[in-house]
Design an enzyme around this catalytic site. Structure first.
Site, mmCIF file in Angstrom:
data_model
loop_
_atom_site.group_PDB
_atom_site.id
_atom_site.type_symbol
_atom_site.label_atom_id
_atom_site.label_comp_id
_atom_site.label_asym_id
_atom_site.label_seq_id
_atom_site.Cartn_x
_atom_site.Cartn_y
_atom_site.Cartn_z
ATOM 1 N N GLY A 23 0.842 -1.185 0.000
ATOM 2 C CA GLY A 23 0.000 0.000 0.000
ATOM 3 C C GLY A 23 0.879 1.238 0.000
ATOM 4 O O GLY A 23 2.044 1.188 0.409
ATOM 5 N N GLN B 32 2.869 9.961 1.375
ATOM 6 C CA GLN B 32 4.166 9.290 1.418
ATOM 7 C C GLN B 32 5.062 9.660 0.238
ATOM 8 O O GLN B 32 6.251 9.347 0.254
ATOM 9 C CB GLN B 32 3.983 7.775 1.472
ATOM 10 C CG GLN B 32 3.377 7.296 2.783
ATOM 11 C CD GLN B 32 3.264 5.804 2.824
ATOM 12 O OE1 GLN B 32 2.276 5.230 2.371
ATOM 13 N NE2 GLN B 32 4.287 5.143 3.365
ATOM 14 N N CYS C 167 6.260 -0.004 7.698
ATOM 15 C CA CYS C 167 5.822 1.136 6.895
ATOM 16 C C CYS C 167 6.977 1.610 6.023
ATOM 17 O O CYS C 167 8.117 1.719 6.498
ATOM 18 C CB CYS C 167 5.355 2.269 7.806
ATOM 19 S SG CYS C 167 4.812 3.747 6.930
ATOM 20 N N LEU C 168 6.683 1.906 4.772
ATOM 21 C CA LEU C 168 7.715 2.375 3.852
ATOM 22 C C LEU C 168 8.296 3.717 4.290
ATOM 23 O O LEU C 168 9.421 4.053 3.917
ATOM 24 C CB LEU C 168 7.141 2.481 2.439
ATOM 25 C CG LEU C 168 6.652 1.174 1.818
ATOM 26 C CD1 LEU C 168 6.040 1.443 0.444
ATOM 27 C CD2 LEU C 168 7.762 0.145 1.737
ATOM 28 N N HIS D 285 -4.203 0.961 7.699
ATOM 29 C CA HIS D 285 -2.872 1.578 7.677
ATOM 30 C C HIS D 285 -2.827 2.729 6.675
ATOM 31 O O HIS D 285 -2.350 3.834 6.995
ATOM 32 C CB HIS D 285 -1.843 0.501 7.317
ATOM 33 C CG HIS D 285 -0.426 0.967 7.289
ATOM 34 N ND1 HIS D 285 0.530 0.507 8.158
ATOM 35 C CD2 HIS D 285 0.219 1.849 6.468
ATOM 36 C CE1 HIS D 285 1.699 1.087 7.892
ATOM 37 N NE2 HIS D 285 1.531 1.904 6.866
ATOM 38 N N GLU D 286 -3.326 2.483 5.457
ATOM 39 C CA GLU D 286 -3.240 3.516 4.427
ATOM 40 C C GLU D 286 -4.196 4.673 4.685
ATOM 41 O O GLU D 286 -3.847 5.836 4.460
ATOM 42 C CB GLU D 286 -3.492 2.911 3.035
ATOM 43 C CG GLU D 286 -2.501 1.829 2.631
ATOM 44 C CD GLU D 286 -1.052 2.257 2.764
ATOM 45 O OE1 GLU D 286 -0.740 3.455 2.583
ATOM 46 O OE2 GLU D 286 -0.212 1.382 3.060
ATOM 47 N N HIS E 149 -2.719 6.996 7.188
ATOM 48 C CA HIS E 149 -1.754 7.928 6.592
ATOM 49 C C HIS E 149 -2.447 9.211 6.136
ATOM 50 O O HIS E 149 -1.894 10.312 6.270
ATOM 51 C CB HIS E 149 -1.076 7.297 5.376
ATOM 52 C CG HIS E 149 0.198 6.574 5.687
ATOM 53 N ND1 HIS E 149 1.269 7.169 6.319
ATOM 54 C CD2 HIS E 149 0.583 5.302 5.430
ATOM 55 C CE1 HIS E 149 2.256 6.295 6.435
ATOM 56 N NE2 HIS E 149 1.861 5.144 5.919
#
Length: 214
Positions: A68, A73, A126-127, A168-169, A172
């Site tokens: 995702g 991000q 997480c990226l 999660h997304e 963000h």
């Protein structure tokens, strides 16, 4: 490459971001864009530019790799995210975590609400927080509403690992990082997770590191 100026009009900033081609730079924790929330998408980009931006998010997600990616991000404060999970995991992991394949999806102006009170806790990364993972307790089932990139309404119930991904997304897009919801004592370097905590559940980690699971 310098980031596009935040003072430039949004479409201009995105054109500048996309100009080099290839995966986009991923913003790391500490950048305010990950904490200030997002603006609802209300047609600020023409259809062609929106399609290019969505494709760039997809390319960046694949290259990372991740399951995702949210617009903040890559430095864009729009309420847009993408998800996709081929779920290449062993059967015991699939059963324990409810991790099943998810096709590529675009989430525009998403919001979620829990379905029931059940929660499950697993290691999550997480990226934008590279190098670490931590155990996060999340709703096991959520109702996600919003739209896709073509404006078609979305109203769907997600369970298991797909529910974790959409939470999660969407978080963000609200300026929330997974660490805000994580069990602090579980924070582990990626190598430690590989060496010690690859079990299908987080039970062993909870006992060894001294935290409780829901």
């Amino acid at each position: 490459m310098a980031s596009p100026s935040p003072r430039a009009p949004l479409a201009e900033r995105i054109e500048e971001l996309l100009a080099p081609g290839g995966p986009l730079p991923i913003v790391a924790a500490g950048d305010p864009v990950l904490r200030t929330g997002t603006t609802r998408y209300e047609g600020q980009l023409d259809p062609a530019l929106l399609a290019r931006f969505v494709e760039a998010l997809r390319l960046t997600m694949h290259a990372a790799p991740g399951v995702g990616l949210a617009a903040p991000q890559v430095g864009v404060e729009l309420r847009i995210a993408v998800i996709e999970d081929p779920a290449p995991v062993p059967e015991e992991v699939r059963l324990a975590r409810g991790r099943v394949p998810q096709p590529f999806r675009v989430l525009v102006n998403p919001a979620y609400e829990p379905v029931g009170s059940a929660r499950a806790a697993f290691f999550e990364g997480c990226l934008s927080v590279p190098g670490y993972q931590a155990v996060v307790a999340r709703h096991t089932e959520v109702r996600l509403t919003g739209a896709d990139e073509h404006g078609r309404p979305l109203d769907e119930v997600f369970g298991g690992w797909p529910a974790r991904i959409v939470q999660h997304e969407t978080d963000h897009l609200d300026g929330v990082l997974y660490l805000d919801r994580a069990e602090p004592r579980s924070l582990s370097a990626n190598q430690a997770v590989l060496d010690r905590w690859t079990q299908p559940t987080a039970d062993l980690a909870a006992r060894a590191l001294g935290f409780e699971l829901p």
